[in-house]
Design a protein around this motif. Structure first.
Motif, PDB file in Angstrom:
ATOM      1  N   ARG A 111      29.104  19.199  40.224  1.00 30.53           N
ATOM      2  CA  ARG A 111      27.548  19.157  39.509  1.00 30.53           C
ATOM      3  C   ARG A 111      27.128  18.830  41.020  1.00 30.53           C
ATOM      4  O   ARG A 111      27.771  18.142  41.368  1.00 30.53           O
ATOM      5  CB  ARG A 111      26.988  18.218  38.666  1.00 30.53           C
ATOM      6  CG  ARG A 111      27.989  18.821  37.384  1.00 30.53           C
ATOM      7  CD  ARG A 111      27.164  17.406  36.437  1.00 30.53           C
ATOM      8  NE  ARG A 111      28.286  17.498  34.632  1.00 30.53           N
ATOM      9  CZ  ARG A 111      27.799  17.292  33.765  1.00 30.53           C
ATOM     10  NH1 ARG A 111      27.728  15.759  34.524  1.00 30.53           N
ATOM     11  NH2 ARG A 111      28.872  17.578  32.852  1.00 30.53           N
ATOM     12  N   ASP A 113      24.807  16.427  41.495  1.00 34.28           N
ATOM     13  CA  ASP A 113      24.512  15.311  41.748  1.00 34.28           C
ATOM     14  C   ASP A 113      24.116  14.018  42.585  1.00 34.28           C
ATOM     15  O   ASP A 113      24.728  14.995  43.881  1.00 34.28           O
ATOM     16  CB  ASP A 113      25.540  14.604  40.334  1.00 34.28           C
ATOM     17  CG  ASP A 113      25.766  14.422  38.603  1.00 34.28           C
ATOM     18  OD1 ASP A 113      23.845  15.355  39.077  1.00 34.28           O
ATOM     19  OD2 ASP A 113      26.538  14.892  38.319  1.00 34.28           O
ATOM     20  N   TYR A 120      29.757  12.686  41.865  1.00 35.43           N
ATOM     21  CA  TYR A 120      30.412  13.138  42.847  1.00 35.43           C
ATOM     22  C   TYR A 120      30.261  14.222  42.713  1.00 35.43           C
ATOM     23  O   TYR A 120      29.065  14.751  41.517  1.00 35.43           O
ATOM     24  CB  TYR A 120      31.700  12.878  42.890  1.00 35.43           C
ATOM     25  CG  TYR A 120      32.650  11.484  43.011  1.00 35.43           C
ATOM     26  CD1 TYR A 120      31.844  10.327  44.031  1.00 35.43           C
ATOM     27  CD2 TYR A 120      32.488  10.827  42.014  1.00 35.43           C
ATOM     28  CE1 TYR A 120      32.613   9.133  43.862  1.00 35.43           C
ATOM     29  CE2 TYR A 120      32.959   9.331  41.495  1.00 35.43           C
ATOM     30  CZ  TYR A 120      32.745   8.605  43.068  1.00 35.43           C
ATOM     31  OH  TYR A 120      33.308   7.157  43.339  1.00 35.43           O
ATOM     32  N   GLN A 125      37.777  15.765  34.610  1.00 34.86           N
ATOM     33  CA  GLN A 125      37.975  14.947  33.536  1.00 34.86           C
ATOM     34  C   GLN A 125      39.056  15.556  32.842  1.00 34.86           C
ATOM     35  O   GLN A 125      39.398  16.692  32.659  1.00 34.86           O
ATOM     36  CB  GLN A 125      36.804  15.981  32.827  1.00 34.86           C
ATOM     37  CG  GLN A 125      34.836  15.162  32.902  1.00 34.86           C
ATOM     38  CD  GLN A 125      34.294  15.515  31.858  1.00 34.86           C
ATOM     39  OE1 GLN A 125      34.070  16.751  31.760  1.00 34.86           O
ATOM     40  NE2 GLN A 125      33.422  15.322  32.224  1.00 34.86           N
TER      41      GLN A 125
END
Ligand code: AMP
Length: 431
Positions: A111, A113, A120, A125
């Protein structure tokens, strides 16, 4: 933009051995837990069609996707989450599998972000999905899995913040506010921008009674289950769909409490999550030392149907491995170090290299962690290197002993040396 190609790309990280070890420890714990709850692991691609990933991810996350055209002219993206891929996989390849389907996946996500502590552009996950059941015991299972994973890596005092999408959606829906408009309001609530959310609801035609109800809801939070549930029930009394949702959340929490879960619940009636596909409970987990969530999930009963046309209710959770790592550091928790023998095989001169090589293979065949001296250093320098690296045993290979089928085994801690027959080595190496 000019880049310094000797540095990692902004938001990307190298994991040096100690951190890689921690990351894999958490990944291994997550996989062990998947086995314990009987979830099957699936592996889906990092690259998917843009349309699949963008379908229900929500505006905020959609803007942050890594999107590009591959050489075949396809519009593709790096996955920002697992759920869309799992929904695709189930809808296309497992529709007729017996229900429920329990799936586990683990891997990296992307992502765009803003990089900061715990955020990060590439992160990991562990993801669990329970597909096919609408019932509260399915939600309760996902919540207990979540709590179990956090305690199994050694984290303490975990809190699960919980709400039910059906409460907010039930209110907005009964005012005639349609789903896509509700989604915009949920995005604002996800960012805790409650003022703006109320303003928007008003713009969308919410009555003043509805706005008052929302305002009262936003004030309700706390960990005393009984009083919170009663308070929400009083506020949403005129909205039957919201009341049903509240009862559903209450049932799920009762199951968990009856089962004796370690994590504590925190109820927050104004809490929403940005992903658009949630239809039931939503939750995030926290540890007191970190103000960002270590995991999040909820029930999404319509997503798989979107791809398959068949009703397939589901509930799932995604736990951020990087954030669990950070939480462990903050709580001073380290992965347990299993004390095992680590052997260093040292040929005392060049003529002994082949013999050392052969003996190292015998040891590894016996499951003993073994490395061979490849720097051709003197015996004393090899031994001091072994000391520095906390090697437990050195095996010194010299021509005189080898002629008799023996080697010298040195216990690095006690510094005691003895001659040992080569075939007896595996049984002699213990700590
Ligand atoms: P989400 O579905 O966005 O709630 O993400 C689920 C979990 O993934 C979060 O609770 C975090 O632990 C983790 N996560 C999400 N975004 C990031 C990120 N940019 N960096 C690290 N972890 C993240």
């Amino acid at each position: 933009m000019v880049s310094n190609f000797r540095q990692t790309v902004r938001g990307m990280r190298d994991f040096l051995p100690e951190d890689a070890w921690k990351l894999r420890f958490i990944e291994d714990s997550a996989r062990k837990l998947a086995r314990l709850y009987n979830y099957d692991e699936v592996i889906t691609p990092v690259i998917e069609h843009y349309e699949l990933l963008a379908a229900k991810i929500g505006e905020e996350n959609r803007k942050r996707m890594y999107v590009f055209e591959d050489l075949g002219g396809r519009r593709v993206a790096l996955r920002p989450e697992f759920t869309a891929s799992i929904a695709r996989l189930v809808a296309t390849k497992m529709v007729s599998a017996p229900k429920p389907i329990r799936l586990f996946s683990v891997g990296s996500l992307y992502r765009y972000d803003e990089p900061q502590l715990g955020r990060y552009r590439e992160f990991w996950q562990a993801n669990y999905e329970l597909i096919g059941s609408k019932n509260p015991e399915a939600d309760a299972e996902i919540l207990s899995l979540t709590s179990n994973l956090l305690s199994s890596v050694g984290l303490k005092n975990c809190v699960i913040k919980i709400n039910h999408m059906g409460i907010l959606r039930g209110i907005l829906g009964s005012e005639g506010i349609l789903e896509d408009k509700q989604n915009v309001i949920m995005q604002l609530l996800d960012k805790k921008d409650r003022e703006k959310a109320l303003k928007l609801a008003e713009e969308y035609g919410a009555t003043s009674r509805c706005l008052e109800t929302l305002k009262s809801l936003f004030r309700i939070r706390g960990s005393d289950k009984k009083s919170i549930i009663n308070e929400i029930a009083r506020v949403v009394n005129n909205y039957p769909d919201a009341l049903n949702s509240l009862n559903n959340m209450s049932e799920i929490v009762n199951l968990i409490e009856y089962g004796g879960l370690e994590a504590k619940f925190y109820f927050e009636a104004g809490f929403a999550r940005g992903l658009e596909y949630y239809t039931g409970i939503i939750f995030e987990t926290y540890v007191p030392e970190l103000n960002i969530a270590v995991g999040g999930g909820g029930r999404y009963d319509k997503l798989i149907e979107l791809f398959s046309g068949i009703e397939m209710p589901a509930v799932g959770v995604a736990l951020g491995i990087d954030r669990i790592m950070l939480a462990m550091e903050k709580q001073g928790v380290n992965p347990p170090k299993h004390e095992v023998a680590r052997v260093f095989v040292i040929p005392i001169n060049e003529s002994m290299v082949a013999e050392a090589f052969k003996i190292s293979l015998i040891l590894r065949r016996n499951g003993i962690i073994t490395e061979i001296e490849t720097m051709r250093r003197s015996l004393s320098r090899s031994l001091s290197d072994a000391n520095r690296r906390e090697i437990t045993h050195a095996i010194i290979i010299g021509p005189k002993e080898v002629k008799e089928g023996k080697v010298v085994l040195r216990d690095m801690k006690s510094k005691v040396q003895e001659e040992v027959k080569i075939e007896d080595l595996p049984s002699k190496i213990r700590i």
